[in-house]
Scaffold this active site. Structure first.
Site, short mmCIF file in Angstrom:
data_model
loop_
_atom_site.label_atom_id
_atom_site.label_comp_id
_atom_site.label_asym_id
_atom_site.label_seq_id
_atom_site.Cartn_x
_atom_site.Cartn_y
_atom_site.Cartn_z
N GLY A 23 0.84 -1.19 0.00
CA GLY A 23 0.00 0.00 0.00
C GLY A 23 0.87 1.24 0.00
O GLY A 23 1.97 1.23 -0.55
N CYS A 24 0.41 2.27 0.65
CA CYS A 24 1.13 3.54 0.68
C CYS A 24 2.57 3.35 1.13
O CYS A 24 2.83 2.87 2.23
CB CYS A 24 0.42 4.49 1.62
SG CYS A 24 1.31 6.03 1.88
N PHE A 25 3.51 3.76 0.29
CA PHE A 25 4.92 3.57 0.65
C PHE A 25 5.35 4.42 1.83
O PHE A 25 6.29 4.08 2.53
CB PHE A 25 5.86 3.73 -0.54
CG PHE A 25 5.66 4.91 -1.45
CD1 PHE A 25 5.24 6.15 -1.02
CD2 PHE A 25 5.93 4.76 -2.80
CE1 PHE A 25 5.09 7.22 -1.88
CE2 PHE A 25 5.79 5.82 -3.69
CZ PHE A 25 5.36 7.06 -3.22
N TRP A 26 4.65 5.53 2.08
CA TRP A 26 4.99 6.35 3.26
C TRP A 26 4.89 5.51 4.53
O TRP A 26 5.69 5.67 5.45
CB TRP A 26 4.02 7.50 3.43
CG TRP A 26 4.00 8.56 2.39
CD1 TRP A 26 4.93 8.79 1.41
CD2 TRP A 26 3.00 9.56 2.24
NE1 TRP A 26 4.56 9.88 0.67
CE2 TRP A 26 3.37 10.36 1.16
CE3 TRP A 26 1.83 9.84 2.91
CZ2 TRP A 26 2.61 11.45 0.73
CZ3 TRP A 26 1.06 10.91 2.49
CH2 TRP A 26 1.45 11.71 1.41
N CYS A 27 3.89 4.65 4.57
CA CYS A 27 3.63 3.85 5.77
C CYS A 27 4.51 2.61 5.87
O CYS A 27 4.57 1.99 6.93
CB CYS A 27 2.16 3.43 5.80
SG CYS A 27 1.02 4.83 5.93
#
Length: 188
Positions: A23-27
């Site tokens: 999913g979101c690479f930030w996370c």
């Protein structure tokens, strides 16, 4: 040794790579950055055919790329198996349509293996997870492909923009869903 070993800058000891889509690479950066033996994490795009994609292109879908994190690690300090454990605990492996509030193929989960040793370890890990649940694990194992680093403003987003990052993570429901899946409220 797993994961395309090479010598790091100023270091004769070989380092290895691991690549995970969750999913979101930030996370996906923070749980790996916290591990002793992880040298760096890089947010980026992989799995598609379009060379050098942009965030806008990937986020709209249709490129075949997924948001992913590439981890450079020291296998003398941390094993690929440990990285897999941390990976699983930070994704919902039952969701084929993306992750949490982020929907679409570009947010799907995947483990990209860099060599045969990583493929075998990932298979064993996936089988162990599957044995714990009645639902099918939809996370595919795929050979590593070209990895394109995301734009600089995405790198270490949780450090550069902590309030926005925490707000996004909370409103996306990531931790609530991880608690439902894994029975805990804090990411590992």
């Amino acid at each position: 040794m797993t994961g395309a070993a090479f010598a790091g800058p100023g270091d004769e000891a070989p380092l290895a790579k691991a690549t995970f889509a969750g999913g979101c690479f930030w996370c996906m950066e923070p749980p790996f950055d916290a591990l002793d033996g992880v040298v760096s994490t890089t947010s980026g795009y992989t799995g598609g055919a379009k060379p050098d994609p942009t965030y806008k292109e990937v986020s709209l879908g249709g490129t075949g790329h997924v948001e992913a994190v590439q981890i450079l690690y020291d296998p003398r300090k941390i094993s690929y198996e440990r990285l897999l454990e941390v990976y699983w605990m930070n994704v919902d492996p039952f969701d084929p349509g993306g992750q949490f509030c982020d929907r679409g193929e570009q947010y799907a989960t995947a483990i990209f293996y860099h060599d045969e040793s990583q493929r075998r370890a990932a298979e064993r890990s996936k089988e162990a997870i599957a044995a714990r649940f009645p639902h099918p694990i939809v996370t595919p194992l795929r050979p590593a492909a070209a990895f394109y680093a995301a734009e600089e403003y995405h790198q270490d987003y949780y450090v550069k923009n902590p309030v926005r990052y925490k707000f996004y993570r909370y409103t996306c429901g990531r931790d609530r869903q991880l608690e439902k899946v894994w029975g805990r409220s804090e990411p590992q």
